[in-house]
Write a protein that holds these residues in place. Structure first.
Motif, PDB file in Angstrom:
ATOM      1  N   THR A 202       9.366 -14.437  -6.602  1.00  0.00           N
ATOM      2  CA  THR A 202      10.439 -14.535  -5.610  1.00  0.00           C
ATOM      3  C   THR A 202      10.306 -13.499  -4.500  1.00  0.00           C
ATOM      4  O   THR A 202      10.901 -13.659  -3.431  1.00  0.00           O
ATOM      5  N   LEU A 203       9.545 -12.417  -4.739  1.00  0.00           N
ATOM      6  CA  LEU A 203       9.494 -11.309  -3.801  1.00  0.00           C
ATOM      7  C   LEU A 203       8.812 -11.727  -2.490  1.00  0.00           C
ATOM      8  O   LEU A 203       7.688 -12.203  -2.479  1.00  0.00           O
ATOM      9  N   LEU A 204       9.534 -11.510  -1.386  1.00  0.00           N
ATOM     10  CA  LEU A 204       9.018 -11.842  -0.058  1.00  0.00           C
ATOM     11  C   LEU A 204       8.624 -10.604   0.741  1.00  0.00           C
ATOM     12  O   LEU A 204       7.762 -10.676   1.611  1.00  0.00           O
ATOM     13  N   GLU A 205       9.269  -9.477   0.455  1.00  0.00           N
ATOM     14  CA  GLU A 205       9.045  -8.265   1.235  1.00  0.00           C
ATOM     15  C   GLU A 205       8.992  -7.061   0.308  1.00  0.00           C
ATOM     16  O   GLU A 205       9.866  -6.889  -0.542  1.00  0.00           O
ATOM     17  N   LEU A 206       7.987  -6.216   0.492  1.00  0.00           N
ATOM     18  CA  LEU A 206       7.797  -5.045  -0.362  1.00  0.00           C
ATOM     19  C   LEU A 206       7.468  -3.823   0.482  1.00  0.00           C
ATOM     20  O   LEU A 206       6.592  -3.874   1.351  1.00  0.00           O
ATOM     21  N   HIS A 207       8.191  -2.715   0.211  1.00  0.00           N
ATOM     22  CA  HIS A 207       7.918  -1.414   0.822  1.00  0.00           C
ATOM     23  C   HIS A 207       7.580  -0.466  -0.333  1.00  0.00           C
ATOM     24  O   HIS A 207       8.410  -0.262  -1.225  1.00  0.00           O
ATOM     25  N   VAL A 208       6.398   0.154  -0.302  1.00  0.00           N
ATOM     26  CA  VAL A 208       5.986   0.970  -1.438  1.00  0.00           C
ATOM     27  C   VAL A 208       4.905   1.962  -1.004  1.00  0.00           C
ATOM     28  O   VAL A 208       4.176   1.723  -0.036  1.00  0.00           O
ATOM     29  N   GLY A 209       4.822   3.082  -1.719  1.00  0.00           N
ATOM     30  CA  GLY A 209       3.746   4.035  -1.524  1.00  0.00           C
ATOM     31  C   GLY A 209       2.777   3.947  -2.694  1.00  0.00           C
ATOM     32  O   GLY A 209       3.194   3.832  -3.843  1.00  0.00           O
ATOM     33  N   VAL A 210       1.481   3.975  -2.405  1.00  0.00           N
ATOM     34  CA  VAL A 210       0.466   3.845  -3.445  1.00  0.00           C
ATOM     35  C   VAL A 210      -0.534   4.990  -3.325  1.00  0.00           C
ATOM     36  O   VAL A 210      -0.632   5.655  -2.296  1.00  0.00           O
ATOM     37  N   VAL A 211      -1.295   5.196  -4.395  1.00  0.00           N
ATOM     38  CA  VAL A 211      -2.228   6.320  -4.444  1.00  0.00           C
ATOM     39  C   VAL A 211      -3.456   6.071  -3.594  1.00  0.00           C
ATOM     40  O   VAL A 211      -3.909   6.930  -2.856  1.00  0.00           O
ATOM     41  N   GLU A 212      -4.019   4.850  -3.684  1.00  0.00           N
ATOM     42  CA  GLU A 212      -5.269   4.589  -2.978  1.00  0.00           C
ATOM     43  C   GLU A 212      -5.374   3.119  -2.603  1.00  0.00           C
ATOM     44  O   GLU A 212      -4.545   2.290  -3.004  1.00  0.00           O
ATOM     45  N   MET A 213      -6.415   2.789  -1.842  1.00  0.00           N
ATOM     46  CA  MET A 213      -6.576   1.425  -1.345  1.00  0.00           C
ATOM     47  C   MET A 213      -6.748   0.410  -2.467  1.00  0.00           C
ATOM     48  O   MET A 213      -6.403  -0.758  -2.314  1.00  0.00           O
ATOM     49  N   ARG A 214      -7.287   0.826  -3.583  1.00  0.00           N
ATOM     50  CA  ARG A 214      -7.441  -0.096  -4.710  1.00  0.00           C
ATOM     51  C   ARG A 214      -6.103  -0.689  -5.120  1.00  0.00           C
ATOM     52  O   ARG A 214      -6.028  -1.858  -5.532  1.00  0.00           O
ATOM     53  N   ASP A 215      -5.040   0.109  -4.998  1.00  0.00           N
ATOM     54  CA  ASP A 215      -3.709  -0.394  -5.339  1.00  0.00           C
ATOM     55  C   ASP A 215      -3.278  -1.498  -4.388  1.00  0.00           C
ATOM     56  O   ASP A 215      -2.566  -2.429  -4.784  1.00  0.00           O
ATOM     57  N   CYS A 216      -3.664  -1.406  -3.121  1.00  0.00           N
ATOM     58  CA  CYS A 216      -3.355  -2.476  -2.172  1.00  0.00           C
ATOM     59  C   CYS A 216      -4.017  -3.783  -2.598  1.00  0.00           C
ATOM     60  O   CYS A 216      -3.428  -4.860  -2.491  1.00  0.00           O
ATOM     61  N   LEU A 217      -5.257  -3.666  -3.063  1.00  0.00           N
ATOM     62  CA  LEU A 217      -5.955  -4.862  -3.532  1.00  0.00           C
ATOM     63  C   LEU A 217      -5.261  -5.455  -4.748  1.00  0.00           C
ATOM     64  O   LEU A 217      -5.202  -6.681  -4.909  1.00  0.00           O
ATOM     65  N   ASP A 218      -4.735  -4.591  -5.623  1.00  0.00           N
ATOM     66  CA  ASP A 218      -3.988  -5.081  -6.785  1.00  0.00           C
ATOM     67  C   ASP A 218      -2.709  -5.794  -6.364  1.00  0.00           C
ATOM     68  O   ASP A 218      -2.328  -6.804  -6.950  1.00  0.00           O
ATOM     69  N   ILE A 219      -2.024  -5.261  -5.354  1.00  0.00           N
ATOM     70  CA  ILE A 219      -0.804  -5.906  -4.855  1.00  0.00           C
ATOM     71  C   ILE A 219      -1.116  -7.316  -4.366  1.00  0.00           C
ATOM     72  O   ILE A 219      -0.340  -8.248  -4.567  1.00  0.00           O
ATOM     73  N   LEU A 220      -2.271  -7.467  -3.735  1.00  0.00           N
ATOM     74  CA  LEU A 220      -2.632  -8.743  -3.111  1.00  0.00           C
ATOM     75  C   LEU A 220      -3.506  -9.616  -4.002  1.00  0.00           C
ATOM     76  O   LEU A 220      -4.183 -10.526  -3.526  1.00  0.00           O
ATOM     77  N   ASP A 221      -3.451  -9.363  -5.319  1.00  0.00           N
ATOM     78  CA  ASP A 221      -4.304 -10.132  -6.232  1.00  0.00           C
ATOM     79  C   ASP A 221      -3.664 -11.428  -6.718  1.00  0.00           C
ATOM     80  O   ASP A 221      -4.227 -12.126  -7.551  1.00  0.00           O
TER      81      ASP A 221
END
Length: 252
Positions: A202-221
């Motif tokens: 259901t999530l359409l919008e997310l604001h978050v802080g992550v440690v490294e770029m790998r976490d961004c890839l996990d978000i978009l998996d």
């Protein structure tokens, strides 16, 4: 010649509303609800009841503090039960939030903002056994949560990652999540720790802080298959991703 004194009740509704809009809604409700029939009708308007910040905002400061006990007592016993059905957004702090949420029913409450929350409180609040779980399950479409500054020598990344996963498990209708915007490298979310639990359709919008770029890839998996907007702060990078631009950004 006699002096003429204009009293508050002599002013028309439009002027009164214009004056009251210069104040915080919590001040308007606490000071004027029940004074007389006319003022009571005006302060029941959605202008003053739709969005409530139940914290005391300090003058000339961006900080806030809990409401005093007498004010909180009256809100919980008299004011909130009377206007609960009109409230769509609540801004709460850690010491009074559960009492306020238990004070009455909020059938139209969709947006919740939790400020200066302790991690221990959040773990308990979102463990699925709290008496407020039934509200979290289906009612909220937007959640803002910001944690206390922790003076511990240990990073809080693992704890906040667990809380992040708990939120997405319990808030089953969440469309927008703003998670700990004042985070730092020490308490950013580690998404590899949440691969099996931090999932939302259901999530359409997310604001978050992550440690490294790998976490961004996990978000978009694919775990957030409806995600349309992502605001992310990246605090570090892996050597093999060093060429990827990172900072605060958004994706559509």
């Amino acid at each position: 010649m006699q002096h003429s004194f204009i009293q508050l009740d002599d002013l028309c509704d439009e002027i009164l509303i214009h004056i009251f809009k210069k104040l915080y809604n919590v001040e308007v409700l606490y000071s004027l609800m029940g004074v007389n029939q006319r003022l009571n009708r005006i302060v029941h308007d959605t202008i003053f009841t739709r969005d409530l910040c139940l914290l005391e905002c300090l003058p000339d400061s961006k900080t806030s503090s809990p409401l005093s006990d007498p004010i909180l007592d009256r809100f919980c016993s008299e004011i909130l039960p009377e206007i609960g059905h009109r409230i769509k957004t609540l801004h709460l702090e850690r010491t009074s939030m559960e009492r306020i949420l238990h004070a009455t029913n909020y059938p139209n409450l969709n947006n919740l903002s939790l400020c200066h929350i302790d991690s221990e409180v959040a773990m308990s609040l979102f463990d699925g056994k709290n008496s407020l779980t039934h509200i979290f399950n289906n009612q909220f479409s937007s959640l803002f949560i910001n944690f206390n500054n922790v003076k511990d020598s240990l990073p809080m990344r693992t704890v906040y990652s667990i809380i992040f996963a708990k939120i997405l498990t319990i808030f089953t209708s969440l469309r927008c999540l703003r998670f700990n915007p004042s985070s730092s490298y020490r308490d950013a979310v580690l998404f590899y720790l949440t691969r099996d639990t931090a999932i939302s359709s259901t999530l359409l919008e997310l604001h978050v802080g992550v440690v490294e770029m790998r976490d961004c890839l996990d978000i978009l998996d694919g775990r957030f298959d409806q995600l349309r907007i992502l605001y992310v702060t990246v605090y570090g990078t892996l050597p093999w991703l060093s060429g990827i631009e990172h900072d605060v950004g958004y994706f559509y």
